[in-house]
Design a protein around this motif. Structure first.
Motif, mmCIF file in Angstrom:
data_model
loop_
_atom_site.group_PDB
_atom_site.id
_atom_site.type_symbol
_atom_site.label_atom_id
_atom_site.label_comp_id
_atom_site.label_asym_id
_atom_site.label_seq_id
_atom_site.Cartn_x
_atom_site.Cartn_y
_atom_site.Cartn_z
ATOM 1 N N LYS A 112 94.441 -12.003 -38.056
ATOM 2 C CA LYS A 112 95.313 -11.970 -39.237
ATOM 3 C C LYS A 112 95.023 -13.139 -40.169
ATOM 4 O O LYS A 112 94.977 -12.987 -41.395
ATOM 5 C CB LYS A 112 96.782 -12.003 -38.800
ATOM 6 N N GLU B 62 96.960 -4.568 -43.350
ATOM 7 C CA GLU B 62 98.298 -4.952 -42.882
ATOM 8 C C GLU B 62 98.885 -3.862 -41.984
ATOM 9 O O GLU B 62 99.534 -4.161 -40.977
ATOM 10 C CB GLU B 62 99.216 -5.202 -44.088
ATOM 11 N N TYR C 207 97.193 -4.024 -38.645
ATOM 12 C CA TYR C 207 97.679 -5.202 -37.900
ATOM 13 C C TYR C 207 99.030 -4.904 -37.245
ATOM 14 O O TYR C 207 99.254 -5.224 -36.074
ATOM 15 C CB TYR C 207 97.783 -6.395 -38.836
#
Length: 341
Positions: A27, A67, A70
């Motif tokens: 990340k 995102e 993730y």
């Protein structure tokens, strides 16, 4: 920068991740403020408008996609962790942390209950008051030392209420009695707990911010003996036993006659300590009959009505109740002290 190549690289590295720590590193590499993608998005501001229209939406779409991936990966790890931590009924419980009421609040609540049982109303008023209510209406002479800045916290802003002069933090609660009397008609009985502020040196028995608890009865027939019984009844309710008190003549501009009401120090049983200044007695409250000028300020005829007034020091009462020998502990926010109550 080639966005398609960046997407392939991010997805390839994400597939190889097997633990939460590696996922956080991923990340930081691809989605943090210093990542290559974030730097590219910020650089678009310096590019021609035509390029911004093409590259901007594509880069933002890539960021949203990474995102999403993730969050999906993170959810997988969290579900795996929770499946390993099954609840075991044989494990000992964890005692929850429960908040406690401050000792001053506990005493105040007990006084509220005691006075309401005796038919008193609970009244609240503003902490920012004025020279008019705190001194003029209280029959303080213009040159009284309590008006000086060494005792009272004066505020710079101008006051808008007509005839009440400058603003201040209330140095006592007594001015609230006039506020109440101006809007209520006798007979009445009420109490008004709250904070007061004075610019003075602190020690074991004095603080700059402290709590008071005042009571006022206004009727056509009031006796000092009845007032003394009222004080004894309230103290007996708080301490659960009879408390020895004494009433000494004292001068206060707002009462006539006035008294200093003391109680025998329960911290040292009258032998002498730092709380009672080695006297064996603790000054708990002034009291007396409201001065005629105070009744007039409250729009009450002193020839028809009279009253009885007491001002209880809540902090000192709590110190006697719980055997506390330093008032500064009450305002220290020290959890080691507060957790005892």
């Amino acid at each position: 920068m080639n966005l398609d190549n960046l997407k392939k690289q991010a997805e390839r590295e994400l597939d190889k991740i097997k633990d939460q720590n590696s996922l956080q590193s991923w990340k930081v590499k691809f989605l943090s403020r210093k990542s290559e993608l974030s730097l590219f998005l910020r650089s678009l501001a310096n590019r021609p408008l035509k390029q911004r229209k093409i590259l901007g939406p594509k880069a933002n779409q890539l960021k949203k996609e990474l995102e999403r991936q993730y969050l999906e990966k993170s959810l997988v790890f969290n579900q795996g962790l929770s499946s390993k931590l099954q609840f075991d009924l044989s494990l000992p419980g964890i005692k929850p942390e429960i908040g406690r009421l401050h000792p001053v609040t506990q005493v105040k609540n007990e006084l509220n209950d005691a006075f309401k049982f005796l038919g008193f109303e609970i009244y609240q008023g503003p902490e920012i008051s004025s020279e008019g209510y705190e001194f003029d209406y209280m029959n303080f002479p213009p040159d009284h030392p309590a008006r000086e800045s060494m005792d009272t916290y004066w505020l710079k802003q101008a006051i808008q209420e007509k005839g009440l002069k400058k603003l201040c933090l209330r140095p006592h609660l007594t001015g609230l009695s006039v506020r109440y009397m101006q809007t209520h008609r006798p007979p009445f009985r009420f109490v008004y707990p709250g904070r007061a502020f004075r610019n003075e040196a602190t020690d074991a028995g004095h603080e700059r911010c402290f709590y008071q608890y005042e009571a006022l009865i206004v009727n056509q027939d009031i006796s000092l003996a009845g007032g003394k019984i009222l004080v004894e009844t309230i103290l007996e309710r708080v301490f659960g036993k009879q408390v020895e008190i004494r009433m000494r003549p004292g001068f206060f501009p707002f009462v006539e006659p006035g008294f200093e009401i003391d109680m025998k120090c329960l911290n040292c049983k009258g032998k002498g300590c730092s709380v009672c200044k080695w006297d064996g007695w603790v000054e708990m409250m002034p009291g007396g009959l409201p001065h005629p000028n105070v009744l007039r300020a409250g729009k009450i005829d002193p020839d028809k009505w009279q009253g009885f007034y007491i001002n209880i020091g809540l902090d000192r009462l709590a110190m006697m109740r719980y055997g506390i020998n330093d008032i500064r502990l009450m305002h220290s926010a020290d959890l080691r002290f507060l957790n005892q109550f």
